[in-house]
Design a protein around this motif. Structure first.
Motif, PDB file in Angstrom:
ATOM      1  N   ALA A 263      64.347 -21.728 -28.360  1.00  0.00           N
ATOM      2  CA  ALA A 263      64.622 -20.674 -27.384  1.00  0.00           C
ATOM      3  C   ALA A 263      66.102 -20.320 -27.394  1.00  0.00           C
ATOM      4  CB  ALA A 263      64.196 -21.116 -25.987  1.00  0.00           C
ATOM      5  N   GLU A 264      66.386 -19.028 -27.539  1.00  0.00           N
ATOM      6  CA  GLU A 264      67.761 -18.540 -27.602  1.00  0.00           C
ATOM      7  C   GLU A 264      67.890 -17.320 -26.686  1.00  0.00           C
ATOM      8  OE1 GLU A 264      69.155 -21.418 -30.276  1.00  0.00           O
ATOM      9  OE2 GLU A 264      70.245 -19.925 -29.068  1.00  0.00           O
ATOM     10  N   PRO A 265      69.104 -17.031 -26.234  1.00  0.00           N
ATOM     11  CA  PRO A 265      69.301 -15.822 -25.414  1.00  0.00           C
ATOM     12  C   PRO A 265      68.709 -14.590 -26.086  1.00  0.00           C
ATOM     13  CG  PRO A 265      71.266 -17.170 -25.357  1.00  0.00           C
ATOM     14  CD  PRO A 265      70.346 -17.819 -26.368  1.00  0.00           C
ATOM     15  N   GLY A 266      68.021 -13.789 -25.292  1.00  0.00           N
ATOM     16  CA  GLY A 266      67.313 -12.623 -25.819  1.00  0.00           C
ATOM     17  C   GLY A 266      65.844 -12.859 -26.039  1.00  0.00           C
ATOM     18  N   ASP A 267      65.390 -14.134 -25.917  1.00  0.00           N
ATOM     19  CA  ASP A 267      63.970 -14.457 -25.996  1.00  0.00           C
ATOM     20  C   ASP A 267      63.388 -14.496 -24.584  1.00  0.00           C
ATOM     21  OD1 ASP A 267      64.415 -14.812 -28.720  1.00  0.00           O
ATOM     22  OD2 ASP A 267      64.576 -17.003 -28.566  1.00  0.00           O
ATOM     23  N   ALA A 268      62.094 -14.784 -24.504  1.00  0.00           N
ATOM     24  CA  ALA A 268      61.430 -14.979 -23.220  1.00  0.00           C
ATOM     25  C   ALA A 268      60.581 -16.248 -23.283  1.00  0.00           C
ATOM     26  CB  ALA A 268      60.543 -13.783 -22.867  1.00  0.00           C
ATOM     27  N   ILE A 269      60.510 -16.942 -22.149  1.00  0.00           N
ATOM     28  CA  ILE A 269      59.650 -18.110 -22.001  1.00  0.00           C
ATOM     29  C   ILE A 269      58.393 -17.683 -21.248  1.00  0.00           C
ATOM     30  CG2 ILE A 269      59.426 -20.388 -20.920  1.00  0.00           C
ATOM     31  CD1 ILE A 269      61.310 -20.332 -23.302  1.00  0.00           C
ATOM     32  N   ALA A 270      57.240 -18.089 -21.749  1.00  0.00           N
ATOM     33  CA  ALA A 270      55.963 -17.822 -21.089  1.00  0.00           C
ATOM     34  C   ALA A 270      55.457 -19.118 -20.469  1.00  0.00           C
ATOM     35  CB  ALA A 270      54.945 -17.286 -22.092  1.00  0.00           C
ATOM     36  N   VAL A 271      55.104 -19.075 -19.187  1.00  0.00           N
ATOM     37  CA  VAL A 271      54.609 -20.255 -18.481  1.00  0.00           C
ATOM     38  C   VAL A 271      53.219 -19.944 -17.922  1.00  0.00           C
ATOM     39  CG1 VAL A 271      55.019 -21.935 -16.651  1.00  0.00           C
ATOM     40  CG2 VAL A 271      56.963 -20.908 -17.847  1.00  0.00           C
ATOM     41  N   HIS A 272      52.210 -20.529 -18.544  1.00  0.00           N
ATOM     42  CA  HIS A 272      50.840 -20.376 -18.064  1.00  0.00           C
ATOM     43  C   HIS A 272      50.534 -21.544 -17.135  1.00  0.00           C
ATOM     44  CE1 HIS A 272      46.279 -20.871 -18.878  1.00  0.00           C
ATOM     45  NE2 HIS A 272      46.467 -20.026 -17.880  1.00  0.00           N
ATOM     46  N   ILE A 273      50.271 -21.266 -15.863  1.00  0.00           N
ATOM     47  CA  ILE A 273      49.888 -22.315 -14.917  1.00  0.00           C
ATOM     48  C   ILE A 273      48.390 -22.543 -15.063  1.00  0.00           C
ATOM     49  CG2 ILE A 273      49.797 -23.010 -12.489  1.00  0.00           C
ATOM     50  CD1 ILE A 273      52.234 -21.224 -12.015  1.00  0.00           C
ATOM     51  N   GLU A 274      48.032 -23.742 -15.494  1.00  0.00           N
ATOM     52  CA  GLU A 274      46.627 -24.049 -15.758  1.00  0.00           C
ATOM     53  C   GLU A 274      45.924 -24.640 -14.545  1.00  0.00           C
ATOM     54  OE1 GLU A 274      46.848 -24.982 -20.563  1.00  0.00           O
ATOM     55  OE2 GLU A 274      46.622 -26.654 -19.159  1.00  0.00           O
ATOM     56  N   ARG A 275      46.607 -25.579 -13.856  1.00  0.00           N
ATOM     57  CA  ARG A 275      45.947 -26.295 -12.766  1.00  0.00           C
ATOM     58  C   ARG A 275      46.982 -26.831 -11.792  1.00  0.00           C
ATOM     59  NH1 ARG A 275      41.632 -31.391 -13.413  1.00  0.00           N
ATOM     60  NH2 ARG A 275      40.886 -31.359 -11.248  1.00  0.00           N
ATOM     61  N   MET A 276      46.611 -26.862 -10.519  1.00  0.00           N
ATOM     62  CA  MET A 276      47.459 -27.468  -9.492  1.00  0.00           C
ATOM     63  C   MET A 276      46.571 -28.332  -8.602  1.00  0.00           C
ATOM     64  SD  MET A 276      49.967 -24.275  -8.469  1.00  0.00           S
ATOM     65  CE  MET A 276      50.970 -25.301  -7.372  1.00  0.00           C
ATOM     66  N   ARG A 277      46.916 -29.622  -8.503  1.00  0.00           N
ATOM     67  CA  ARG A 277      46.133 -30.567  -7.713  1.00  0.00           C
ATOM     68  C   ARG A 277      47.031 -31.229  -6.676  1.00  0.00           C
ATOM     69  NH1 ARG A 277      43.558 -34.784 -11.722  1.00  0.00           N
ATOM     70  NH2 ARG A 277      42.559 -35.425  -9.772  1.00  0.00           N
ATOM     71  N   PRO A 278      46.500 -31.493  -5.458  1.00  0.00           N
ATOM     72  CA  PRO A 278      47.277 -32.272  -4.482  1.00  0.00           C
ATOM     73  C   PRO A 278      47.481 -33.696  -4.980  1.00  0.00           C
ATOM     74  CG  PRO A 278      45.392 -31.166  -3.451  1.00  0.00           C
ATOM     75  CD  PRO A 278      45.193 -31.078  -4.931  1.00  0.00           C
ATOM     76  N   ARG A 279      48.623 -34.264  -4.622  1.00  0.00           N
ATOM     77  CA  ARG A 279      48.917 -35.647  -4.996  1.00  0.00           C
ATOM     78  C   ARG A 279      48.807 -36.558  -3.777  1.00  0.00           C
ATOM     79  NH1 ARG A 279      53.650 -37.726  -7.043  1.00  0.00           N
ATOM     80  NH2 ARG A 279      55.008 -36.027  -6.397  1.00  0.00           N
ATOM     81  N   GLY A 280      48.426 -37.824  -4.014  1.00  0.00           N
ATOM     82  CA  GLY A 280      48.369 -38.820  -2.964  1.00  0.00           C
ATOM     83  C   GLY A 280      46.952 -39.162  -2.554  1.00  0.00           C
ATOM     84  N   ASP A 281      46.784 -40.332  -1.909  1.00  0.00           N
ATOM     85  CA  ASP A 281      45.468 -40.793  -1.491  1.00  0.00           C
ATOM     86  C   ASP A 281      44.899 -39.946  -0.358  1.00  0.00           C
ATOM     87  OD1 ASP A 281      45.609 -42.844  -3.346  1.00  0.00           O
ATOM     88  OD2 ASP A 281      46.537 -44.242  -1.926  1.00  0.00           O
ATOM     89  N   ASN A 282      45.760 -39.489   0.534  1.00  0.00           N
ATOM     90  CA  ASN A 282      45.344 -38.642   1.655  1.00  0.00           C
ATOM     91  C   ASN A 282      46.286 -37.456   1.712  1.00  0.00           C
ATOM     92  OD1 ASN A 282      44.158 -37.663   3.998  1.00  0.00           O
ATOM     93  ND2 ASN A 282      45.417 -38.963   5.334  1.00  0.00           N
ATOM     94  N   PRO A 283      46.152 -36.524   0.761  1.00  0.00           N
ATOM     95  CA  PRO A 283      47.174 -35.469   0.637  1.00  0.00           C
ATOM     96  C   PRO A 283      47.214 -34.564   1.859  1.00  0.00           C
ATOM     97  CG  PRO A 283      45.293 -35.023  -0.784  1.00  0.00           C
ATOM     98  CD  PRO A 283      45.089 -36.392  -0.243  1.00  0.00           C
TER      99      PRO A 283
END
Length: 334
Positions: A95-115
């Motif tokens: 990655a260099e200046p002038g490029d773009a980063i693509a971020v695909h969010i696949e999954r989001m889960r709560p953390r902890g035993d009793n989130p």
């Protein structure tokens, strides 16, 4: 399959690593070590990945776990501006200046035993109170803390109201070229945009202005209404899985977002109307540069079918997304 559209997405067509088999990296709390309250080119990278790789990330909540019960007052537990801790920076090979980063969010889960999620009213913070940037002589609103059960189906706000679990990432950014910006402030680099569309099934495109991109991520929300009006969403600790790719020679002025049915440009500024102008201007220019529209035809057309999403209007800058349905972008004759 819900993600079938990804095969025709911008990143699938232009990403240098999308066709390769991704390697999965784990960025745990232990691997992260120190979380960051600024986004910039000076912090030590915690991970280097190849374009197309996946990263499973343990984010902390916006208060870094400091508010444990409903008896805790934010003024006693928090030290502003040390909120909104960020994972990263993650370096992307090539990655260099002038490029773009693509971020695909696949999954989001709560953390902890009793989130549980947390929502607070914080003194002199929010849309309907005097703040440091919108000063008044009025006293602060009352401090109230809510602890809310969160699971992958619902957010139990109260005995009366159950909200759908609709997670998104509040803060996502690459590094500015020279500045180090606090993690509460959105801008051209991304940052604390609090845009509800930036959840699982979305692809966010961020400008690269520093070698490696230096990706930061944090501030997971279990749900949030447009504007995040009281200043906080249902803030929670998450396990968020993303896939990151690199698009060469795609110089972006502002972040962009893609979902199955629409594209969106994102502007952040004060006042709110300037954030809207930034977003709509970038959308007009995108339609002209890459979808074959005449500039003025795109401008007039958006007056008929453009859509606006309010991210936040509580942070040092406000965030607006301007979008258009993909069906209107199809080439003539299709």
């Amino acid at each position: 399959m819900a993600d079938r559209w990804l095969a025709d997405s911008i990143v699938a067509r232009r990403g240098v690593g999308w066709a390769r088999r991704p390697k999965l990296h784990d960025l745990t709390e232990a691997a992260q070590g120190q979380y960051h309250y600024t986004i910039g080119p000076y912090s030590e990278p915690v991970l280097t990945i190849a374009p197309g790789d996946r990263v499973r990330i343990e984010t902390r909540d916006a208060f870094e776990g400091a508010i444990r019960t409903e008896r805790d007052k934010p003024s006693k537990r928090l030290r502003m501006p040390f909120v909104n801790p960020q994972n990263g920076p993650i370096m992307i090979e090539g990655a260099e200046p002038g490029d773009a980063i693509a971020v695909h969010i696949e999954r989001m889960r709560p953390r902890g035993d009793n989130p549980r999620g947390t929502c607070c009213m914080i003194p002199y913070f929010g849309a309907l109170t005097g703040t440091a940037l919108t000063a008044s002589l009025q006293p602060p609103l009352p401090e109230i803390t809510r602890k809310i059960h969160v699971d992958e189906k619902e957010v139990r706000w109260s005995a009366r109201v159950v909200l759908p679990y609709a997670p998104h990432i509040g803060t996502l950014s690459t590094s500015p070229e020279i500045d180090s910006i606090n993690s509460l402030t959105p801008g051209p680099h991304g940052g604390n945009m609090d845009l509800p569309d930036m959840g699982p099934g979305s692809i966010t495109y961020l400008p690269v202005r520093s070698t490696g991109g230096r990706l930061f991520i944090g501030d997971a929300h279990a749900c949030q209404g447009d504007g995040e009006v009281c200043g906080t969403a249902v803030e929670y600790a998450s396990e968020t899985t993303i896939r990151v790719d690199l698009i060469k020679s795609w110089a972006l002025d502002w972040p962009r977002l893609e979902r199955q049915d629409f594209i969106m440009t994102i502007g952040s500024a004060r006042p709110l109307e300037d954030a809207t102008r930034i977003a709509y201007r970038d959308l007009v220019l995108w339609m002209e540069a890459e979808y074959g529209f005449d500039r003025w035809d795109a401008y007039m057309m958006l007056s008929q079918c453009g859509r606006v999403r309010l991210g936040n209007f509580v942070d040092p800058n406000y965030t607006v997304g301007a979008g258009i349905a993909k069906k209107y972008l199809a080439p003539e004759g299709n």
